[in-house]
Design a protein around this motif. Structure first.
Motif, short mmCIF file in Angstrom:
data_model
loop_
_atom_site.label_atom_id
_atom_site.label_comp_id
_atom_site.label_asym_id
_atom_site.label_seq_id
_atom_site.Cartn_x
_atom_site.Cartn_y
_atom_site.Cartn_z
N ARG A 119 1.85 -5.02 10.56
CA ARG A 119 3.20 -5.59 10.56
C ARG A 119 4.18 -4.51 11.00
NH1 ARG A 119 6.28 -3.90 5.92
NH2 ARG A 119 4.96 -3.21 4.19
N ILE A 205 10.20 9.53 -3.97
CA ILE A 205 10.96 8.28 -3.88
C ILE A 205 11.08 8.00 -2.38
CG2 ILE A 205 13.04 7.02 -4.56
CD1 ILE A 205 13.50 9.03 -6.77
N TYR A 206 9.91 7.76 -1.77
CA TYR A 206 9.79 7.56 -0.32
C TYR A 206 10.38 8.76 0.42
CZ TYR A 206 9.05 4.94 3.95
OH TYR A 206 8.58 4.52 5.18
N GLU A 230 4.03 7.11 -0.18
CA GLU A 230 4.01 5.65 -0.23
C GLU A 230 3.32 5.06 1.01
OE1 GLU A 230 6.52 7.59 -1.09
OE2 GLU A 230 7.71 6.72 -2.73
N GLU A 233 -0.45 5.89 1.14
CA GLU A 233 -1.23 5.03 0.24
C GLU A 233 -1.32 3.60 0.77
OE1 GLU A 233 -0.79 7.33 -4.03
OE2 GLU A 233 0.21 5.41 -3.80
N ARG A 241 -8.91 -2.78 3.48
CA ARG A 241 -9.06 -4.24 3.62
C ARG A 241 -9.53 -4.62 5.03
NH1 ARG A 241 -3.33 -4.42 1.71
NH2 ARG A 241 -3.45 -4.31 -0.57
N GLU B 58 -3.84 -6.08 -7.61
CA GLU B 58 -4.48 -6.27 -6.30
C GLU B 58 -3.83 -7.41 -5.53
OE1 GLU B 58 -6.51 -4.24 -5.03
OE2 GLU B 58 -7.18 -3.08 -6.77
N ALA B 61 -0.44 -6.14 -4.34
CA ALA B 61 -0.56 -5.18 -3.23
C ALA B 61 -0.83 -5.93 -1.92
CB ALA B 61 -1.68 -4.19 -3.53
N VAL B 64 2.53 -7.67 -0.77
CA VAL B 64 3.65 -6.82 -0.33
C VAL B 64 3.25 -5.89 0.80
CG1 VAL B 64 4.80 -7.00 -2.56
CG2 VAL B 64 3.41 -4.97 -2.08
N ASP B 65 1.96 -5.53 0.89
CA ASP B 65 1.51 -4.78 2.07
C ASP B 65 1.57 -5.67 3.31
OD1 ASP B 65 1.04 -2.57 0.50
OD2 ASP B 65 -1.16 -2.79 0.47
N GLN B 291 9.06 -2.19 -0.70
CA GLN B 291 8.18 -3.36 -0.66
C GLN B 291 8.55 -4.40 -1.71
OE1 GLN B 291 4.25 -1.21 -1.18
NE2 GLN B 291 3.80 -2.22 0.75
N SER B 424 14.82 4.80 -11.24
CA SER B 424 14.58 5.82 -10.22
C SER B 424 14.22 5.19 -8.88
CB SER B 424 13.43 6.74 -10.64
OG SER B 424 13.77 7.48 -11.79
N PHE B 425 13.61 4.01 -8.92
CA PHE B 425 13.08 3.39 -7.70
C PHE B 425 13.80 2.12 -7.28
CE2 PHE B 425 9.60 5.77 -9.71
CZ PHE B 425 9.27 6.61 -8.67
N HIS B 429 14.09 2.57 -0.98
CA HIS B 429 12.87 2.62 -0.15
C HIS B 429 11.64 2.95 -0.99
CE1 HIS B 429 15.00 2.38 3.73
NE2 HIS B 429 15.88 3.25 3.26
N GLY B 430 11.87 3.50 -2.17
CA GLY B 430 10.76 3.92 -3.02
C GLY B 430 10.18 2.81 -3.88
N THR B 432 7.78 0.65 -4.07
CA THR B 432 6.53 0.31 -3.38
C THR B 432 5.39 0.24 -4.38
OG1 THR B 432 5.83 2.60 -3.10
CG2 THR B 432 7.33 1.71 -1.42
N MET B 433 4.20 -0.08 -3.89
CA MET B 433 3.03 -0.15 -4.76
C MET B 433 2.70 1.20 -5.40
SD MET B 433 2.17 -3.24 -5.10
CE MET B 433 0.71 -2.99 -6.13
N THR B 434 3.18 2.29 -4.82
CA THR B 434 2.92 3.61 -5.38
C THR B 434 3.49 3.73 -6.80
OG1 THR B 434 2.78 4.66 -3.23
CG2 THR B 434 3.42 6.09 -5.05
#
Lengths: 465, 465
Positions: A119, A205-206, A230, A233, A241, B58, B61, B64-65, B291, B424-425, B429-430, B432-434
């Motif tokens: 994407r 934080i990204y 981020e 990962e 996948r 899972e 992830a 959002v991925d 994400q 914090s996130f 941009h932070g 995310t799945m991390t």
């Protein structure tokens, strides 16, 4: 190699301890050190509670707010050096001068990375220092994600023509940083066209974290940048996948001929042994992101503060207390190496070299490399810091810039503090004054000043192996 | 106002507690709840230790991925809704359907802010949701830095024609967020041409945090964006030194006509009182950065997981357990408000509304709003979670989307966890799945499933005031 060397030296020290001891008994040395109790308290009071409190923070804020980051080879760095030259003169320090050196000149230029498959996703990157750029149209290629050099080697046939993404876990800085330093050449060896390295950081934080990379001789040079934890990962999950990942990488990075720069020096000249030296230091250059406030503005400015505090108290040590603000540390201790070459003939007169380059938060203690006898002396010196509860003497004095001296046998010391915090901001846009705490800098400066003054003023130099 | 209202209700509850109790004694209710011990253990075992462990992580992830962030009015959000519709059907849930609503459509476009004086500095910004853009050439103006609305009002004459920078300290989200929400209109009232707001965040690595802002009627609309904590603090220092600060702000933000979207609904239909409802929810939309994994992917997916766990165990509660994945929460609970309007006629049949929108880390406990009697029952229910040590019932059930029901008297519950980490996130941009931890999501899902199942299955609805 470094740590192994030190271990051998320590065993030798241990064996020769009896014969290495000077004429004076250790009890006499202990008594001498204990006699500095009032001076240590005066330094602590001035730095932590007195009129000097917050001075190093305020001075640093003014410089880095005014100049911003100070990359090797940049006009910003040279402006900062000129300002510091003036600052040190105005502070009334002695022998203020600039020692000319040649330093690398790399510029990142415009850069971007866009994931095109599976994407569209615009990624935060920071090109790594010394990396070449891409062609203007960029490099568009499929990605191979690996989590280690081992995996890269196992999957070498799949790397040809790809952009290698390293998603190595963060173990600690000294081991994980190998991916940043060697990742490009390792990827190029197996035919990759570019490499993207997960930022070497304890939290994110990204946030991309840049740093130096090194091309290996005989291996094609490919563009290389860091990406965020981020994104590394996420691409690892996508790859697991079975998704095909394609990235377009554009980097305008360029390497220019070496630039002129200076190590910045100031002193309090010794009253009795002026030719002998205790060196306190930090580096003035930084990466080109953030403000270089923590790395290594803090270290540079507590080192300056050390001389200011001692001067303000009307003290003058027996040996010369020398401040050096290194240039081009981030490019591999480049300014410091030239300083070492120029001054190493005088090495027998260096009692102790000190560098603070791991943060000036509340210190856990002093890291120290030296003989067992010298370590025993440093432990006594640190007892003088009981009023602020910073008394530990830890292993391994660290600092790129002082490493040349330490490896040649000069005792070396550095400050250790919260490395989790340090490596959260290190080499990132987040290395700003917001990270710094004036009260913590006060304490760090007090430690730095007490240790350097007492070692510079004791009757004898620190014993070597 | 919200908290004051609840206090009054609680006092009324207390007075009327005796008369409000149902025919059954509290001991009978306690015994009924205790009888769910084995079911609670089965849910916990499946979610935390069994084959369902890590499933919500899972699933999240993968979504959002694949999709990325899901801004109100974007194609991404509508794609995500369609995928979730399919996911819920494939999961074998009942009455899976989409309820159409109209939602705001704002796009940020290209944006930048460059400090021109006292030095050149490219700043990280994120335009705030619903902000207008600047003219294409941008707005170039001097800056007025203030740390509070009070200071802005005191210095109102200096604000005309300026860009107002708010460097308000972070106290907590609910109070500090007023600067983000109202900052533009407050600045415009005193003649400012734009406003930049220090990100409302508990920590920062030079990370801007976006969010909704609201123009006030009768006040000129000016462009507004968030800046980093670091830049806000730096400009505050510069201003305090008397430096003139000039910024060029460019924002391509645009507001479009409302877009079509959907709340996504699925159920396990009640076996005995199918018209009665326990609602579990999170929101599917996010901001257009990161994400949207934490805010509120986690809440949405533990809510889905709740129905999956109960279905997998072959359980069916007496009342209907309804999953709602809200749309356009970030624009002010827009999808949820339309849901409320559509369904409020049936309000007497809503036993409990639940939303998780403050993170799905390891929960401290359940936040709850309701009568004292209902609270006493919830405390008994939470005792069933002793095996995973999450038993606290805290004040104030929270959630933009369920607030309409709570304010109308329906008991409401939410999850509370590590808010320092969350903010914090949040909106950065932070997100995310991390940030997400599968083991923590397992526990959060277990809490969510046990509470919602037991309340949906008890013989009586939760008592209201």
């Amino acid at each position: 190699m470094k740590y192994l060397l030190f271990t051998i030296v320590s065993i030798v020290d241990l064996i020769s301890l009896g014969s290495a001891i000077s004429q004076r008994t250790f009890q006499e040395i202990q008594e001498e050190i204990a006699s500095y109790g009032d001076i240590a308290k005066a330094i602590i009071n001035l730095a932590v509670y007195g009129k000097a409190q917050n001075r190093s923070y305020e001075r640093l804020a003014l410089l880095v707010d005014t100049i911003g980051p100070r990359l090797s080879g940049s006009k910003n760095l040279e402006k900062a050096i000129q300002i510091m030259y003036q600052n040190l003169q105005e502070d009334g320090l002695e022998n203020v001068h600039l020692e000319p050196v040649k330093i690398p000149h790399w510029e990142r230029g415009e850069e971007s990375a866009v994931m095109l498959e599976p994407r569209t996703h615009k990624m935060a990157i920071l090109g790594l220092g010394s990396s070449i750029g891409t062609p203007p149209e960029g490099i568009t290629a499929e990605v191979l994600v690996v989590t280690s050099f081992d995996e890269l080697h196992r999957r070498a046939p799949q790397a040809r023509g790809k952009i290698v993404v390293y998603n190595q876990p963060y173990v600690n800085y000294s081991s994980t940083v190998l991916y940043r330093v060697q990742g490009a050449s390792e990827a190029a060896r197996v035919g990759a066209v570019a490499s993207l390295i997960r930022s070497v950081a304890s939290s994110s934080i990204y946030s991309p974290h840049t740093g130096l990379q090194e091309y290996q001789d005989g291996v094609p040079k490919i563009p290389t940048a860091c990406i965020t934890v981020e994104d590394a990962e996420m691409m690892s999950r996508m790859a697991s996948r079975g998704s095909r990942i394609v990235i377009q990488l554009k980097m305008g990075a360029k390497n220019y001929p070496d630039a002129d720069s200076f190590n910045t020096v100031a002193e309090l000249v010794g009253s009795k042994y002026p030719e002998q030296v205790v060196l306190v230091s930090g580096h003035l250059d930084s990466w080109d992101v953030g403000q270089g406030a923590m790395d290594d503005g803090g270290g540079a400015f507590i080192s300056w503060e050390t001389l200011s505090l001692i001067k303000d108290l009307g003290l003058r040590p027996k040996r010369t207390l020398r401040l050096v603000l290194w240039t081009a540390e981030e490019q591999g201790g480049v300014g410091a190496f030239q300083y070492y070459q120029l001054h190493k003939a005088n090495i027998s007169n260096y009692s102790l070299v000190m560098e603070s380059d791991l943060g000036t938060f509340f210190p856990y203690g002093l890291q120290f490399t030296g003989s067992d006898k010298a370590r025993a002396i440093m432990k006594e010196v640190m007892c003088l810091l009981q009023p602020i509860n910073v008394t530990q003497v830890l292993q391994y004095g660290e600092g790129t810039d002082i490493s040349y001296w330490i490896q040649a046998g000069v005792p070396g010391a550095s400050l250790l503090d919260d490395l989790y915090k340090y490596f959260s901001f290190h080499h990132s846009h987040g290395d700003t004054m917001t990270v710094m705490d004036p009260k913590q800098m006060n304490v760090a400066a007090a430690v730095w000043a007490v240790v350097s003054f007492v070692v510079a003023d004791m009757e004898e130099m620190l014993p070597r192996s």
